[in-house]
Design a protein around this motif. Structure first.
Motif, short mmCIF file in Angstrom:
data_model
loop_
_atom_site.label_atom_id
_atom_site.label_comp_id
_atom_site.label_asym_id
_atom_site.label_seq_id
_atom_site.Cartn_x
_atom_site.Cartn_y
_atom_site.Cartn_z
N ASP A 1 3.79 1.65 -1.38
CA ASP A 1 4.31 1.87 -2.73
C ASP A 1 3.25 2.45 -3.65
O ASP A 1 3.55 3.30 -4.50
N LEU A 2 2.00 1.98 -3.51
CA LEU A 2 0.94 2.43 -4.40
C LEU A 2 0.44 3.82 -4.06
O LEU A 2 0.12 4.61 -4.96
N VAL A 3 0.34 4.13 -2.76
CA VAL A 3 -0.38 5.34 -2.36
C VAL A 3 0.47 6.29 -1.52
O VAL A 3 0.64 7.46 -1.86
N SER B 1 -10.78 -1.58 -7.12
CA SER B 1 -10.18 -2.69 -6.38
C SER B 1 -11.12 -3.18 -5.29
O SER B 1 -11.30 -4.39 -5.10
N TRP C 1 0.83 -1.21 0.00
CA TRP C 1 0.00 0.00 0.00
C TRP C 1 0.86 1.26 0.00
O TRP C 1 0.52 2.25 -0.65
N ARG D 1 3.36 8.35 -2.96
CA ARG D 1 3.07 9.11 -4.18
C ARG D 1 3.05 10.61 -3.91
O ARG D 1 2.61 11.07 -2.87
N LEU E 1 -6.41 7.92 -8.89
CA LEU E 1 -6.06 7.04 -7.78
C LEU E 1 -7.32 6.57 -7.05
O LEU E 1 -7.47 5.37 -6.77
#
Length: 808
Positions: free
Chosen positions: A151-153, A182, A149, A156, A175
């Motif tokens: 890395d994804l959010v 998901s 999570w 950012r 996003l």
């Protein structure tokens, strides 16, 4: 009515940054946030709050029925609230009201047993609703949901939509669309939510929450005051239920789910919070294991990893640990290399921690633990403004804290008070009064040493204390009034005399003169009607401490002198008969009470009463119970009433094989040594007696005595055990042969400190150097009945050394 639902992770800096960007682009005219609707009125105080803070809702009829909604600066919900305040956009909460939730919980508590066994942990995957990120990470091939999570959010840095592509959604909105997709893939609207009991037709709490949120969203888009652009900020798991097929549930169906609930009346306020309380291990966890790291992600403008390592180096240097600039540079490079090997876009906390351990801590986990405590978790403390509503009692506490210069900080700190100073006496009184109100802001750091003017405390203010003050406010508007009322209630409800005397001591320490007189009257009445000597002995100790502390605290000791004298007289008269015919459990309780009373008599230090006490203990030493007899003998020995040689003679008599069963001897010894092992450490003759007795036991007898002696020896302190071991290593005096309880005749073997001869106990089956028996056992057996008649029972009063030897 355009409704945009932004699914977030609570307390995620990346989600918070995306929410701030998305709200700026959406420009909504209404913002709805997941949270208790009762807290809408508390939003007027946003400008006076410094996060981390927590919105607190509690039941008016029972303030301890409460819940907290923490907000950090990096919380998406907090950023939504700030956006609404800054732009003037109406903002309100839409979650299931806490009054409804509490009413349901109380109903369930009444209808369902509370001692049902928990579901077994069979190692299967957790419920989907409780760990959706874990399922997403698994589906993506990752074994760490947190890292997946982040890395994804969270890592950012989102920008606004490009000006040359106005039709394209901004990165922030993209996003949130990906998050919604998901979550929709994880949730099947045709299946009930986890936790629903469909056999009983009972909806889960999640279904009730989502039904209420749907009703609030519909209401916001209808009517004369309907909003045209609505932004909803909620947990990502709820997004499909508010927008997908489940989100198209009818109004009637949602109202049916909530029908029949009579809400509890609720009040709300704000309380300060901390990063430590945000961490999952604090007991107030909000799913954030590293709030300090998340704060760093939120505040660092760029070069997140390098800035983090620089902070670690500064922390280590402040602790006088080496952290050179070259090491910092190499640590940053190592973290970036680890991130590349692990296929991460930027170093996360895992890579930085591994790099710091190798590059700055030289593999030592000790300084790394300091880094975790002070940086990864952090010590950030929030604050609330003075205009935040509170009860009069809490306001009185705040005034007292300011007057006495005691800041209520959540981090533990030590406080030492000198009771000779007026300021410190007032501080002590405040802390003791709050303890009467179940507000343990201050906890005594060590047991109070008798006769001293100092107190040591450990202070740590917890958010739950705000609720405790709300609960105690019904007893009075000031600390003095509320504590006095609580004392009166506890006095009437006290089950025994000892409870009242402990309360009496607390009232003295809290400096409550009015309550003190009322407790004293109740104490005198209860003491006059109590005939249990053990209760009287337990009740004496608090009164004795009050007697000793009275001068230091300027307390009128005349309130307790008469009562203390009366109790001591009754205890001395009643102790000997109370020690007759006791079983093992009653004997254990009796020696505990005797120890307490012995300490109390020492505190009062009145020679006449101390002498009477020792006389009573001497009579009790001849009681039939060996445990009590051993303890009473030890008390007389420690007080110097019984000479060392006389005490050793009694020990030898108790351990004699002819004196009784091995179990009785073990209990006598347990009573004698139960206070400490110092007597064996300082007296080699007594140690030799015990050693010879143990060595002479056969297998069956040793099995009988093993358990009580093991419990007794376990209480010996480390220094005592070391001294006993040194005595044994250097060699013990050899017990001389003779009748049980007899005296040693060989001066070389009988020397003990002070020059007194040492008694001896023959080891069973002792064989001299020549190999012949020490005596004729048949002739000894014939003599024993006559010898027992001549010796008679043990003396009923403390005897001199000469008298003890004349009996032998």
């Amino acid at each position: 009515m355009p409704v945009t639902v932004l699914g977030v992770r609570h307390h995620g800096p990346g989600s918070a940054r995306a929410v701030r960007t998305a709200l700026a682009e959406l420009d909504p005219d209404l913002i709805l946030v997941e949270g208790p609707p009762e807290g809408d009125s508390a939003l007027t105080h946003l400008s006076t709050l410094t996060p981390p803070v927590a919105l607190t809702a509690y039941a008016v009829d029972e303030p301890r029925d409460a819940a907290f909604w923490p907000f950090a600066e990096f919380s998406p919900e907090w950023q939504a609230l700030l956006h609404g305040r800054a732009t003037g956009v109406p903002t309100r909460f839409i979650d299931l009201p806490f009054g409804h939730d509490l009413a349901l919980r109380r109903r369930d508590a009444e209808t369902c047993p509370t001692d049902e066994p928990a579901a077994p942990d069979d190692g299967t995957a957790p419920e989907l609703a409780s760990d959706p990120l874990g399922w997403l990470a698994f589906a993506a091939g990752h074994d760490d949901p947190e890292r997946f999570w982040e890395d994804l959010v969270e890592h950012r840095r989102l920008a606004t939509a490009p000006a040359d592509a106005p039709q394209r959604p901004s990165p922030a909105l993209e996003l949130f669309a990906a998050v919604a997709e998901s979550m929709a893939a994880l949730r099947d609207p045709d299946q009930p939510q986890p936790g629903a009991d469909m056999s009983r037709g009972v909806p889960s709490r999640g279904e009730l929450r989502e039904a209420h949120m749907r009703l609030e969203i519909r209401a916001a888009g209808n009517g004369a005051d309907a909003a045209s652009r609505i932004a909803v900020i909620c947990g990502a798991w709820h997004v499909p239920a508010l927008t997908g097929r489940a989100g198209r549930s009818t109004v009637a169906a949602d109202r049916e789910l909530l029908r029949g609930v009579r809400p509890v009346r609720i009040a709300t306020t704000w309380v300060p919070w901390t990063h430590a309380l945000l961490s999952a291990g604090s007991g107030y966890g909000a799913g954030v294991t590293s709030p300090g790291w998340y704060q760093h992600l939120w505040t660092a403008p760029d070069e997140v990893g390098a800035r983090w390592v620089a902070r670690v180096a500064a922390l280590l240097r402040a602790a006088d640990l080496p952290a050179s600039t070259a090491s910092v540079v190499e640590t940053v490079r190592l973290a970036e290399a680890l991130a590349a090997v692990r296929e991460r876009a930027v170093p996360g906390l895992t890579e930085l921690t591994d790099a710091v351990l190798a590059g700055l801590c030289a593999g030592d986990p000790v300084p790394l633990a300091v880094v975790r405590e002070q940086l990864v978790v952090g010590d950030v403390v929030g604050a609330v403004g003075p205009d935040v509503p509170t009860v009069p009692l809490a306001a009185d506490v705040a005034r007292a804290q300011k007057k006495l210069r005691l800041a209520p900080t959540p981090t533990e700190k030590s406080l030492r008070l000198d009771l000779r100073r007026e300021l410190d006496r007032e501080r002590s009184a405040l802390l003791h009064r709050l303890r009467l109100l179940d507000v343990d802001w201050g906890v005594p750091a060590v047991a109070r040493s008798t006769g001293t003017f100092a107190e040591a405390w450990t202070l740590a203010w917890k958010p739950t204390f705000a609720l405790a003050l709300v609960a105690a406010a019904r007893h009075g508007a000031t600390v003095v009034d509320a504590a006095g009322t609580v004392v009166a209630l506890r006095t009437r409800a006290a089950p025994d005399l000892a409870t009242i005397t402990r309360l009496f001591e607390q009232v003295v320490l809290a400096d409550l003169p009015t309550a003190l007189e009322a407790v004293r009257a109740a104490l005198e009445h209860r003491a006059a009607t109590t005939g249990d000597v053990a209760h009287l002995m337990l009740a004496l100790a608090p009164l004795a401490r009050v007697h000793r502390y009275g001068d230091v605290r300027n307390t009128d000791t005349g309130l307790v002198v008469g009562l203390t004298t009366s109790l001591m007289t009754r205890i001395c008269a009643g102790l000997p008969p109370a020690c007759v015919s006791l079983d093992d459990d009653a004997a254990e309780a009796m020696i505990a009470a005797i120890d307490t009373a012995d300490t109390a008599f020492g505190l009062v230090a009145d020679p006449e009463h101390v002498a009477r006490w020792h006389a009573a203990v001497g009579v009790a030493a001849a009681s039939g119970n060996p445990l009590v007899a051993g303890r009473c003998t030890r008390i007389l020995s420690d007080a110097g009433v019984l000479a060392a040689a006389a005490a050793a003679t009694r020990l030898a008599r108790a351990l004699s094989v002819a004196g009784g069963a091995p179990g009785d001897a073990a209990r006598w010894l347990a009573g004698f040594l139960g206070r400490s092992g110092a007597v064996l450490a300082r007296d080699p003759a007594m140690l030799s007696l015990v050693d010879a007795w143990l060595a002479g036991l056969d297998e069956d007898a040793f099995t009988v005595v093993l358990a009580p002696l093991r419990r007794t020896f376990a209480i010996f302190t480390g220094p005592e055990r070391r001294l006993i071991g040194e005595r044994v290593r250097s060699g013990l005096p050899r017990p001389t042969t003779g009748p049980p309880g007899g005296v040693a005749t060989d001066p070389a073997d009988a020397a003990i400190p002070g020059g007194s001869p040492a008694p001896a106990i023959p080891p069973t089956g002792a064989v001299p150097a020549g190999g012949a028996p020490a005596w004729d056992l048949d002739r000894v057996a014939a003599v024993l009945p006559v010898l027992a008649a001549l010796l008679g029972p043990a003396s009923t009063a403390p005897a001199s050394t000469e008298e003890e030897y004349s009996h032998a």
